[in-house]
Design a protein around this motif. Sequence first.
Motif, mmCIF file in Angstrom:
data_model
loop_
_atom_site.group_PDB
_atom_site.id
_atom_site.type_symbol
_atom_site.label_atom_id
_atom_site.label_comp_id
_atom_site.label_asym_id
_atom_site.label_seq_id
_atom_site.Cartn_x
_atom_site.Cartn_y
_atom_site.Cartn_z
ATOM 1 N N ALA A 4 -46.289 3.416 -9.777
ATOM 2 C CA ALA A 4 -46.586 3.546 -8.294
ATOM 3 C C ALA A 4 -46.830 2.029 -7.767
ATOM 4 O O ALA A 4 -46.250 1.753 -6.349
ATOM 5 C CB ALA A 4 -48.018 3.941 -8.072
ATOM 6 N N VAL A 5 -47.132 1.009 -8.327
ATOM 7 C CA VAL A 5 -47.145 -0.276 -7.861
ATOM 8 C C VAL A 5 -45.698 -1.107 -7.866
ATOM 9 O O VAL A 5 -45.428 -1.469 -6.812
ATOM 10 C CB VAL A 5 -48.058 -1.195 -8.760
ATOM 11 C CG1 VAL A 5 -47.733 -2.941 -8.463
ATOM 12 C CG2 VAL A 5 -49.243 -0.980 -8.938
ATOM 13 N N LYS A 10 -42.821 0.724 -7.165
ATOM 14 C CA LYS A 10 -42.364 1.155 -6.404
ATOM 15 C C LYS A 10 -42.718 0.782 -4.931
ATOM 16 O O LYS A 10 -41.948 0.722 -3.880
ATOM 17 C CB LYS A 10 -42.294 2.513 -6.455
ATOM 18 C CG LYS A 10 -41.313 3.438 -7.682
ATOM 19 C CD LYS A 10 -41.533 4.876 -7.634
ATOM 20 C CE LYS A 10 -40.670 5.343 -8.841
ATOM 21 N NZ LYS A 10 -40.896 6.831 -8.919
ATOM 22 N N SER A 11 -43.956 0.544 -4.757
ATOM 23 C CA SER A 11 -44.511 0.220 -3.503
ATOM 24 C C SER A 11 -44.484 -1.182 -3.015
ATOM 25 O O SER A 11 -44.474 -1.440 -2.005
ATOM 26 C CB SER A 11 -45.741 0.893 -3.482
ATOM 27 O OG SER A 11 -45.880 2.206 -3.762
ATOM 28 N N TRP A 12 -44.497 -1.877 -4.158
ATOM 29 C CA TRP A 12 -44.673 -3.498 -3.780
ATOM 30 C C TRP A 12 -43.036 -4.236 -3.503
ATOM 31 O O TRP A 12 -42.763 -4.883 -4.502
ATOM 32 C CB TRP A 12 -45.328 -4.245 -4.673
ATOM 33 C CG TRP A 12 -45.976 -5.636 -4.378
ATOM 34 C CD1 TRP A 12 -46.136 -5.938 -3.163
ATOM 35 C CD2 TRP A 12 -46.494 -6.476 -5.307
ATOM 36 N NE1 TRP A 12 -46.587 -6.991 -3.297
ATOM 37 C CE2 TRP A 12 -46.877 -7.727 -4.566
ATOM 38 C CE3 TRP A 12 -46.774 -6.545 -6.723
ATOM 39 C CZ2 TRP A 12 -47.655 -8.541 -5.155
ATOM 40 C CZ3 TRP A 12 -47.460 -7.504 -7.168
ATOM 41 C CH2 TRP A 12 -47.628 -8.796 -6.462
ATOM 42 N N ASP A 13 -42.483 -3.529 -2.526
ATOM 43 C CA ASP A 13 -41.031 -3.669 -2.667
ATOM 44 C C ASP A 13 -40.712 -4.959 -2.150
ATOM 45 O O ASP A 13 -39.598 -5.525 -2.639
ATOM 46 C CB ASP A 13 -40.029 -2.976 -1.875
ATOM 47 C CG ASP A 13 -40.820 -2.609 -0.686
ATOM 48 O OD1 ASP A 13 -40.349 -1.536 0.002
ATOM 49 O OD2 ASP A 13 -41.626 -3.130 -0.124
ATOM 50 N N VAL A 39 -37.833 0.896 -4.934
ATOM 51 C CA VAL A 39 -37.090 1.833 -5.490
ATOM 52 C C VAL A 39 -35.580 1.404 -5.782
ATOM 53 O O VAL A 39 -34.747 1.974 -6.336
ATOM 54 C CB VAL A 39 -37.022 3.176 -4.815
ATOM 55 C CG1 VAL A 39 -38.280 3.944 -4.829
ATOM 56 C CG2 VAL A 39 -36.815 2.923 -3.528
ATOM 57 N N LEU A 40 -35.145 0.484 -4.989
ATOM 58 C CA LEU A 40 -33.655 -0.060 -5.015
ATOM 59 C C LEU A 40 -33.515 -0.908 -6.013
ATOM 60 O O LEU A 40 -32.497 -1.271 -6.338
ATOM 61 C CB LEU A 40 -33.515 -0.895 -3.706
ATOM 62 C CG LEU A 40 -33.318 0.000 -2.470
ATOM 63 C CD1 LEU A 40 -33.259 -0.699 -1.252
ATOM 64 C CD2 LEU A 40 -32.353 1.266 -2.505
ATOM 65 N N SER A 43 -36.948 2.893 -13.007
ATOM 66 C CA SER A 43 -36.786 3.871 -14.015
ATOM 67 C C SER A 43 -36.582 3.312 -15.547
ATOM 68 O O SER A 43 -36.366 4.179 -16.385
ATOM 69 C CB SER A 43 -35.397 4.595 -13.752
ATOM 70 O OG SER A 43 -34.341 3.647 -13.939
ATOM 71 N N ILE A 44 -36.828 1.886 -15.342
ATOM 72 C CA ILE A 44 -36.727 1.447 -16.646
ATOM 73 C C ILE A 44 -37.704 2.039 -17.681
ATOM 74 O O ILE A 44 -37.385 1.843 -18.812
ATOM 75 C CB ILE A 44 -36.983 -0.415 -16.802
ATOM 76 C CG1 ILE A 44 -36.476 -0.802 -17.881
ATOM 77 C CG2 ILE A 44 -38.191 -0.533 -16.035
ATOM 78 C CD1 ILE A 44 -36.343 -2.382 -17.897
ATOM 79 N N LEU A 83 -48.173 5.540 -14.887
ATOM 80 C CA LEU A 83 -47.990 6.216 -13.589
ATOM 81 C C LEU A 83 -48.503 5.297 -12.614
ATOM 82 O O LEU A 83 -47.790 5.173 -11.535
ATOM 83 C CB LEU A 83 -48.737 7.495 -13.428
ATOM 84 C CG LEU A 83 -48.369 8.651 -14.253
ATOM 85 C CD1 LEU A 83 -48.988 9.745 -14.037
ATOM 86 C CD2 LEU A 83 -46.684 9.026 -14.092
ATOM 87 N N ALA A 84 -49.536 4.465 -12.875
ATOM 88 C CA ALA A 84 -50.145 3.637 -11.924
ATOM 89 C C ALA A 84 -49.087 2.323 -11.716
ATOM 90 O O ALA A 84 -48.924 1.863 -10.717
ATOM 91 C CB ALA A 84 -51.531 3.047 -12.352
ATOM 92 N N ASP A 141 -34.872 -1.536 -12.232
ATOM 93 C CA ASP A 141 -35.288 -0.690 -11.187
ATOM 94 C C ASP A 141 -36.670 0.141 -12.018
ATOM 95 O O ASP A 141 -36.546 -0.061 -12.951
ATOM 96 C CB ASP A 141 -34.366 0.364 -10.411
ATOM 97 C CG ASP A 141 -33.902 1.342 -11.349
ATOM 98 O OD1 ASP A 141 -33.267 2.374 -10.823
ATOM 99 O OD2 ASP A 141 -34.279 1.703 -12.652
#
Lengths: 294, 283, 339
Positions: free
Chosen positions: B99-100, B102-105, B111-112, B205-206, B95-96, B203
């Motif tokens: 979060a990294v 998804k947030s460090w785009d 997320v894209l 979801s991998i 989960l951590a 992305d």
Amino acid sequence: MFFWQILLNSLVIGTQVLLLAVPLYLVYSVSKIYHLGLGATAAATAYALYFGLTNDWPLGLSIGLAVIVALAVAGISYWLLEPFARQKNSLYGLLTSFALGLGLEALLAIMFGTDGKFLIRQVLPTFQWGDLYITQPGAWTIIVGVALTVLAVALVQKTPWGRTLRSVAENSFVASSLRINSSLVRLVVLMGASLLAGFVGIMTSLNTALTPQIGFNLVLMAFVALLVGGVSSLKGTVMAAYIVSLVPELLVGLSSGFWDMSANWKMLLVFIIATILLIWRPNGLLTKAQRAVD
Amino acid sequence: MGYFFTTLARFFEGAIVSVGAHLTISLGGIFLFGLPTMYALGAYAFVVCQKFGLGSGLSFLITLGLVLLVSLVFILAYWKLSNESLAIFTLISVLAFDAVVKSWDSVTGGVLGIAGVARPSALQTLGQLVFWEGALIVIILTLEYFFLKTKFGRALLGMRENIPLVQSLGISSKKLGAAMILVASILAALAGLLTVWRIQFLDPSIAGMVVLIQVVTVGILAVKPKVSWLIGAALFVTLVPEILRLFDLPSTMVGNLRVLLYAVILIVALRSLKGWLAPKRFV
Amino acid sequence: MPRLMAKKYYGQEIQKVTDYYLSEINQRAAALGKKFEVIYEDGKCTGNDSVSAFHKLVDVDGIKFILGGSCSSETLGIAPLTKDSNKVLVISALSSNPVINGLSPFTYSFSYSDDTSGKIIAKQMSAYKKVAIISEQNDFNIGIKKVWEDALKQYPGAQVVANEIFPKGASDFRVILEKVKKAQPEAIFLNPNPGVTAQNLIKQLAEIKDWTNYKLYSHYSYLAEDTLKVAPTVVEGMIIIDAPKLTDPGFLSLKQQIEATKGTVADLGDYYTASTMDVMNVVTSLITELGENPQAVRDALATRTFQGYIGSIHFGNNNFPDIAAAVYKVINGKPELQP
């Protein structure tokens, strides 16, 4: 005032985690199994209440259904986990409870869909003290949560039943030789844990929204609290429940400028806090290191 | 042919991760739930390096370095924590990391995700990719087969049964466990990289719960120290979602049904195999 | 003629519209001796799963025309697979991320691009000195956030005082709402996904009774009246940017019939219900005229102008149609189109 409001909002979340960490602790004590399925139990109970309310059942009947579902899930958990508890096979008990939790969540998603539901659709009523406010479900979560925790600590430490529980936790073979039915103790603990988890599920759903995964993040946080607090220390677990929930919430809420962090970083913060605390105190916050026994 | 190759490739990639799960969860009794983290890390590290213009060789080295670093964290956790605690700790790492990523785009695409991931020149077609993945899994399984016949392989099996006994034979269970965590992490990272080369899209979801469930299911089903059990478990886990496609189920139900099926299989396997799973007590 | 679909409410509602409208299409096609069939696959709103679904549809089912993905991440995942081949044409009804533009000559979307709505919201909010944004961490929302941030840079007078993101599907926003409140923005862009998340966000905003001096802006996530009913006082006066209101009586009647027979499509909304039908209409008519030839259909799509429920559809050199956005204002709990 800003700080106190953030703290108050975080306390609600912390108490939700605490209300799952305490039953986790109790189940672990008597069975040495981490019951990961408690999160799904919380969700299932809340969905039972939702089902009753949306089908215009009287409130009492809906709550009755929720209680029955909680106890039914407790029964299923007992049936699945008891053989591993007897064998002291905690790892496979953990896996079984993990699978139970996943399966139950998937079933709820199939039955009710994955989009969220509201138990109360309108804006929640709040209690107000000057600039501070808290939602009524949030307030009841804190009040009842703290009361139940104090009750649990008192029960475990001061009552004959608590002594029975501690004796089973310490050594179930010796407890059995003293005519204590360890299996029955584990069943009763599981039922109590499921009811408590159900209460958390309902209060969390009232305060936010109901989804099949509502219990998963909470139970994971509760686990972290149990590990960080020490699996043999209820007081440590209580402390840790608030630390692992409050600290990330406060960091997110109070951060600004260059250090600004949004809520999307929360799980990373939980991981970092857990890592630091586990390295510093691998046996738990309030637990002394013990000599390893084969 | 594309669908057949895709399914075969997914089986090979799943089998590569499964070897790691077999060595740690099944045989060593090391409850490393962080393999999805390594799976995603392998994919992201390499693709991000390429995105910033680094050559394949350097990207590969950086990826390996990052995998070693994170597996070191897991190894430290393994040494310091109980097995159950390790399970939860590594579970949270999934989960951590999510979060990294998804947030460090600015780095990961968030997320894209990152589209149009280039394949190496030797793996331009799906057929070539499948061929080399097949060759790789044959090599890995062969190495595992021979490893399990060595002193250290036997010691690994012994770790599930009786750690002090293994230590009394002069083998450090800590070092052996650490080595298995390292090997499993590298294999998971490799599988993640191969997956992203096949899909050519990356992305968050991998990796996630689905990979975790698959890893845990294989870890339980492949309970015997035999490569054939491992292959059977990996095949089973890969084919279950394909079997579900044959039924005329509402498409919105299929995903949850798959998870439910895995959960039921896990529970049934744990209950029926518990005689084999539990360490044998010798009196 | 298969379809890739996202899970959750989008997928379910798209399926309702598709199933209903397919029967209408087949009634017309029967006269020409044709029949169209839809095969559904679930892309799960992720690139990885949509790629697997794509391969299954193309390789196993022999599909040449894919109506999907729904989520932008699905379309972003499969677009590269169509780039160098003229064997499959992908046309989405919903995907709106501007990155799709130029990704592949064989991937189109009937949605209006997030570019349009993000820029218009930024322009509207540029009238204020202090603005804030609260976004869900989702492909659609982050896409529109990026457009908004870039567009707002053109207006140096507007400063972003709070920029909060919450994980996809989160349900407790009270801490970040307090944070935004502390920054005292004059205008707030609410950027969640439609449905329960949007409702929850506005509910929790309404709980903060001593905070009222802000103007709210959003996009189609707040167009559904069900969502606005949750906190009517707070949403009064909210500005919503979306596609133009669809007033075609034929469309409205059709939508009513869909809802009467299949159930609500409130979260899909008018525009995406219309775009779903328009995609089916345009593609099936082109297939009828030109045969099952993705290249020929693609060339027609790129060069012609079509009339649909969403209006005049012309792609030109883009992968999105030239659809202007409209401004709505919430008045007495209903979104009213503004001139």
